[in-house]
Every structure is written in structure tokens, then in C-alpha cells.
Motif scaffolding. Structure first.
Motif, PDB file in Angstrom:
ATOM      1  N   SER A 231       1.086  -0.541  -0.399  1.00 16.24           N
ATOM      2  CA  SER A 231       0.068   0.094  -0.011  1.00 16.24           C
ATOM      3  C   SER A 231       0.854   1.471  -0.517  1.00 16.24           C
ATOM      4  CB  SER A 231      -0.754  -0.135   1.320  1.00 16.24           C
ATOM      5  OG  SER A 231      -0.601   0.190   2.264  1.00 16.24           O
ATOM      6  N   GLY A 232       0.202   2.135  -0.868  1.00 13.82           N
ATOM      7  CA  GLY A 232       0.717   3.644  -0.688  1.00 13.82           C
ATOM      8  C   GLY A 232       2.135   3.215  -1.394  1.00 13.82           C
ATOM      9  N   LYS A 233       3.317   4.200  -0.258  1.00 14.97           N
ATOM     10  CA  LYS A 233       5.032   4.254  -0.944  1.00 14.97           C
ATOM     11  C   LYS A 233       5.505   3.404  -1.064  1.00 14.97           C
ATOM     12  CE  LYS A 233       6.865   4.992   3.863  1.00 14.97           C
ATOM     13  NZ  LYS A 233       5.711   4.136   4.501  1.00 14.97           N
ATOM     14  N   ILE A 247      -3.139   0.100   5.750  1.00 14.00           N
ATOM     15  CA  ILE A 247      -3.916   1.124   4.557  1.00 14.00           C
ATOM     16  C   ILE A 247      -4.359   2.226   4.638  1.00 14.00           C
ATOM     17  CG2 ILE A 247      -5.030   1.076   2.703  1.00 14.00           C
ATOM     18  CD1 ILE A 247      -4.273  -2.412   3.063  1.00 14.00           C
ATOM     19  N   GLU A 248      -4.230   3.291   4.269  1.00 13.57           N
ATOM     20  CA  GLU A 248      -4.381   4.317   4.505  1.00 13.57           C
ATOM     21  C   GLU A 248      -5.429   4.878   4.009  1.00 13.57           C
ATOM     22  OE1 GLU A 248      -3.456   5.563   7.414  1.00 13.57           O
ATOM     23  OE2 GLU A 248      -1.190   4.813   7.992  1.00 13.57           O
ATOM     24  N   ASN A 251      -5.210   5.837   0.342  1.00 18.08           N
ATOM     25  CA  ASN A 251      -3.816   5.101  -0.552  1.00 18.08           C
ATOM     26  C   ASN A 251      -4.120   3.971  -1.772  1.00 18.08           C
ATOM     27  OD1 ASN A 251      -1.940   6.151   0.405  1.00 18.08           O
ATOM     28  ND2 ASN A 251      -1.019   5.289   2.290  1.00 18.08           N
ATOM     29  N   GLN A 282      -4.326   9.783  -9.477  1.00 22.07           N
ATOM     30  CA  GLN A 282      -4.076   8.788  -9.303  1.00 22.07           C
ATOM     31  C   GLN A 282      -4.561   7.975 -10.795  1.00 22.07           C
ATOM     32  OE1 GLN A 282      -6.276   7.174  -5.897  1.00 22.07           O
ATOM     33  NE2 GLN A 282      -4.066   7.651  -4.381  1.00 22.07           N
ATOM     34  N   GLY A 377       4.454   8.911  -3.219  1.00 20.04           N
ATOM     35  CA  GLY A 377       3.661   7.920  -2.325  1.00 20.04           C
ATOM     36  C   GLY A 377       2.629   7.248  -3.539  1.00 20.04           C
ATOM     37  N   ILE A 378       3.001   6.725  -4.800  1.00 19.78           N
ATOM     38  CA  ILE A 378       1.813   5.989  -5.748  1.00 19.78           C
ATOM     39  C   ILE A 378       2.964   5.399  -6.713  1.00 19.78           C
ATOM     40  CG2 ILE A 378       1.067   6.353  -7.583  1.00 19.78           C
ATOM     41  CD1 ILE A 378      -0.282   8.998  -7.109  1.00 19.78           C
TER      42      ILE A 378
END
Ligand SMILES: [Mn+2]
Length: 412
Positions: A231-233, A247-248, A251, A282, A377-378
Motif C-alpha cells: 500500500s501507498g509508498k 492501509i491509509e 492510498n 492516481q 507515494g504512488i
């Protein structure tokens, strides 16, 4: 799979052997993990391809002497103690039924029989082993061991590598193999749908893995490799198998995973928004990656060099990343796309690769473009499994949804 499939595979292998040679294949053994615990056994894929047997500690021998082909299979003898503790061993009749090999012998007699063969009137000039990259310090590699033994005991016998022969044979997928890969893809699809239904902000990455693997286990399948759930970064780490983070909200989660069916693998990547909706940013990057798959497939055909496919994707990314103001020069693409476009898929997840790295008829390839933008962070990767035919490239995993709309609608 039918016995005739394995009989034909051996016949094709023998056709490509030099005359007056012998080939050996080992099924392998699970290495020790700790104390009396062993790692899970995973059969040597060349052995399986030629016998259909998924059992430990067996040896297949194919001889081609003055044009005549003979074959033997050495299997562990029936052992009362073993069967009381660990399970029922494969019996001679079953081995004959599965593989079609008529001459089934005692594993404990293999080395003795083999030594006799190597100094008999029917001795081969060469012995084929399978050699590919393994850790040079790996303690357990039967091929290496027997090559050293032959060199010492029979120094005039040549050691040959059967890797090119098995690479060509295994690369050209037959109908029943495509069908197993499709089954493995079907399990992956069903498990991913369960994952999407249960995905939510605040869940841990390892819980997403649990959702996926639970669904495979319900189908008597299992992961074809260590499940990646980033997840995220974390998604900028290509082989992130830690899965410890929460998991934020806002994200994405990148899931690179697969299942097996009769030892044939699927290898799929999907990237989902944790809360069910992509942000505008995104979406932009996601669609750039999605289009890259089409760019890749457009440059695939029988005979295509893998590097050309990858270069087409890099060009597409350069254009797109410049438009999004992420890079200014084409050469910066490699900061955001740092692997290559795909790999052969089959009995191994990273299946054997031809030396000339061209795509051949009936190969199955993954196509897995990705973009990894650490500062935002993708990390996004989208991967499907394609069958290369002379009439075109067929997406075997086209039923696993992947457009922004389809994913958002499904997760609603
Ligand atoms: Mn892959």
C-alpha cells in the motif's frame, strides 16, 4: 493431465538429444528448514514436465544409444515406517500409469545402475544434466553433485546441458497447458474479487494477503509465489513481501499475486484504491500504465524481440511522464519504470527464457508495465498473462477487471 502428454514430451526431448547420450532428471527434495522441519516440497518442473509425477526423490533417465531410446524411472521403495509417519508412497503401478514409463526401479539402486551403464558396452559418450543459475554455495543440487561424480569416476564422458532443449519444449505451450494456466487465472480472479469486496481503509496489508490466500486454499490451490501486497509508498518496492503496514485512506494498494493449477502458474497484478475511489492524480497515472499494456501488446508477435516491446513501453512512458510534468528528459524514465515489461510464464512463474529473448509461437508472457513515483507515494503496476499465437496475442486474464470505472463500480 493425460499420460500421453508426458509420453510425447519425453519423445520430443529424445529427438533432440545427441545420439549415444543419456539424460538425467531429478524430482528434487525439500531442504531442511530447522531441526526436523523441512520446507514445503516443490517438484522440479523439468522432471514434472517429462513424467507428470509430483513426488520427492525420484530420478528419470532417458537413454539414446545407437538411435534407440529407452527410459527408466527410479522411485523410493515402499517403506512401512515412512508410510506410518508421513503418508502413502507412490507405488510402481501408479508411477507407470501416470508417466507411461514401463521400467520403474528402486531409487536406492540408481547410482549403482548408472555407474554400470557408464562403463558397459552400451555406454553413452555424453550425459545431459540440467544446469541453470543456482546459488553457487547451495548445498543441495543433485545435478551439480552428479556432474562432479561423473567427472571424477568417468573423466572421458562429456557433460551436456539440456537447458536449451527443455526451454524450447516448455516454451511452446500445448492445449492442456494453456488450459491449466487459465484455471490458475480463474482462481486468481475469484480470489481478487473477494479481496476487492473486503478491502477497506485501516485494514493491514497482511489481512489483504490472508483474504487472497484463503480463497485459493478453499479451491485447493495455493499462491504461485510470495504474495505482494504493497500500500501507498511501499508499492515502489517491486518485490515487497513484508506486508506489515496499515492501509491509509487515499492510498492505493498494489497486489502482485498468482495461483497454481497442476503446477502451472498465473501471475497477475492489480492496483486498487483502498477507499474504492481513485484520486484524479492516481487516475492519470493509472491510465498511463493501463495504456502501456496496449502499447506492449501492439508490438508483440511471433519473432518479436523482448527488448523492442520494452522500448515501446519506455517511449510511451517518456511521453506521458513529460505531459504530467514528472520528468523533463526521456532518460529520466528509468527513475520511474525500473524493471522490464514481462517474462515467460508456465510451470515456473519466471519460466525458462530463450537465449535470443524473442517471443515464439505458443509462448505465454506476462505484460506488466508499472510506474513508481516515490515522492507522491504512488506505485502502480498492471499485469496480465498473454498467449502468443501466429494469429495474434490473446489475453488469458482479460476477465479480471482493470479499468478505473470497472474497479470503482465493483468496489462501490
Ligand atoms: Mn510477473
Amino acid at each position: 493431465m493425460k499420460t500421453s502428454f508426458f509420453i510425447n514430451n519425453r519423445a520430443k526431448f529424445a529427438t533432440q538429444m545427441q545420439d549415444n547420450s543419456t539424460a538425467v532428471f531429478f524430482s528434487g527434495k525439500a531442504p531442511r528448514q530447522s531441526a526436523d522441519e523441512e520446507y514445503a516440497f516443490s517438484v522440479d518442473r523439468n522432471f514434472f514436465y517429462l513424467t507428470g509425477i509430483d513426488r520427492e526423490d525420484m530420478v528419470l533417465v532417458i537413454n539414446k544409444i545407437r538411435g534407440e531410446v529407452t527410459e527408466q524411472l527410479f522411485i523410493p521403495p515402499v517403506d512401512d515406517f515412512f508410510e506410518k509417519w508421513y503418508g502413502i508412497l507412490l507405488k510402481k503401478e501408479e508411477a507407470i500409469n501416470i508417466s507411461g514409463i514401463q521400467s520403474v526401479l528402486n531409487r536406492n539402486e540408481f547410482l549403482n545402475q548408472f555407474a554400470k551403464k557408464l562403463c558397459s558396452a552400451d555406454r553413452p559418450d555424453s550425459v545431459y544434466i540440467v544446469s541453470y543459475y543456482t546459488d553457487p554455495f547451495e548445498s543441495y543440487d543433485e545435478y551439480k553433485k552428479i556432474a562432479h561424480w561423473i567427472k571424477k569416476q568417468f573423466p572421458t564422458i562429456n557433460i551436456l546441458n539440456s537447458l536449451d532443449i527443455v526451454t524450447n519444449l516448455r516454451g511452446s505451450k500445448q492445449e492442456e497447458e494453456i488450459s491449466e494456466i487459465k484455471t490458475a487465472i480463474g482462481y486468481t480472479k475469484e480470489a481478487l474479487e473477494f479481496v476487492m469486496k473486503n478491502l477497506q481503509v485501516g485494514k493491514f496489508e497482511y489481512q489483504v494477503r490472508a483474504d487472497f490466500e484463503y480463497q485459493l486454499m478453499l479451491r485447493n490451490s495455493k499462491p504461485s509465489f510470495k504474495t505482494i501486497g504493497a500500500s501507498g509508498k511501499n508499492a515502489v518496492i517491486l518485490h515487497y513481501v513484508d506486508l506489515q503496514d496499515k492501509i491509509e485512506d487515499g492510498n492505493l494498494i498494489l497486489l502482485d499475486l498468482g495461483a497454481v493449477s497442476k503446477n502451472y502458474a498465473s501471475d497477475i497484478t492489480r492496483t486498487y484504491p483502498a477507499n474504492g475511489k481513485f484520486t484524479e492524480r492516481q487516475k492519470e497515472i493509472y491510465n498511463l500504465v493501463l495504456q502501456a499494456q496496449d502499447v506492449a501488446v501492439d508490438s508483440m508477435f511471433v519473432g518479436a524481440p523482448e527488448i523492442d516491446v520494452n522500448n515501446a513501453v519506455k517511449e510511451h512512458f517518456a511521453k506521458g511522464l513529460k505531459a504530467l510534468k514528472i520528468i523533463r528528459d526521456d532518460s529520466e524514465v528509468e527513475n520511474y519504470y525500473y524493471h522490464s515489461i514481462g517474462h515467460p510464464l508456465g510451470l515456473d512463474v519466471h519460466d525458462l527464457r530463450r537465449r535470443d529473448k524473442t517471443m515464439q509461437e505458443n509462448n505465454v508472457y506476462t505484460v506488466e508495465p508499472g510506474l513508481y513515483i516515490k515522492e507522491e507515494g504512488i506505485g502502480i503496476r498492471i499485469e496480465d498473462d498473454y498467449w502468443v499465437t501466429k494469429n495474434g496475442i490473446i489475453n488469458l486474464s482479460k476477465d479480471i477487471i482493470k479499468t478505473v470505472n470497472d474497479i470503482e463500480n465493483f468496489m462501490k
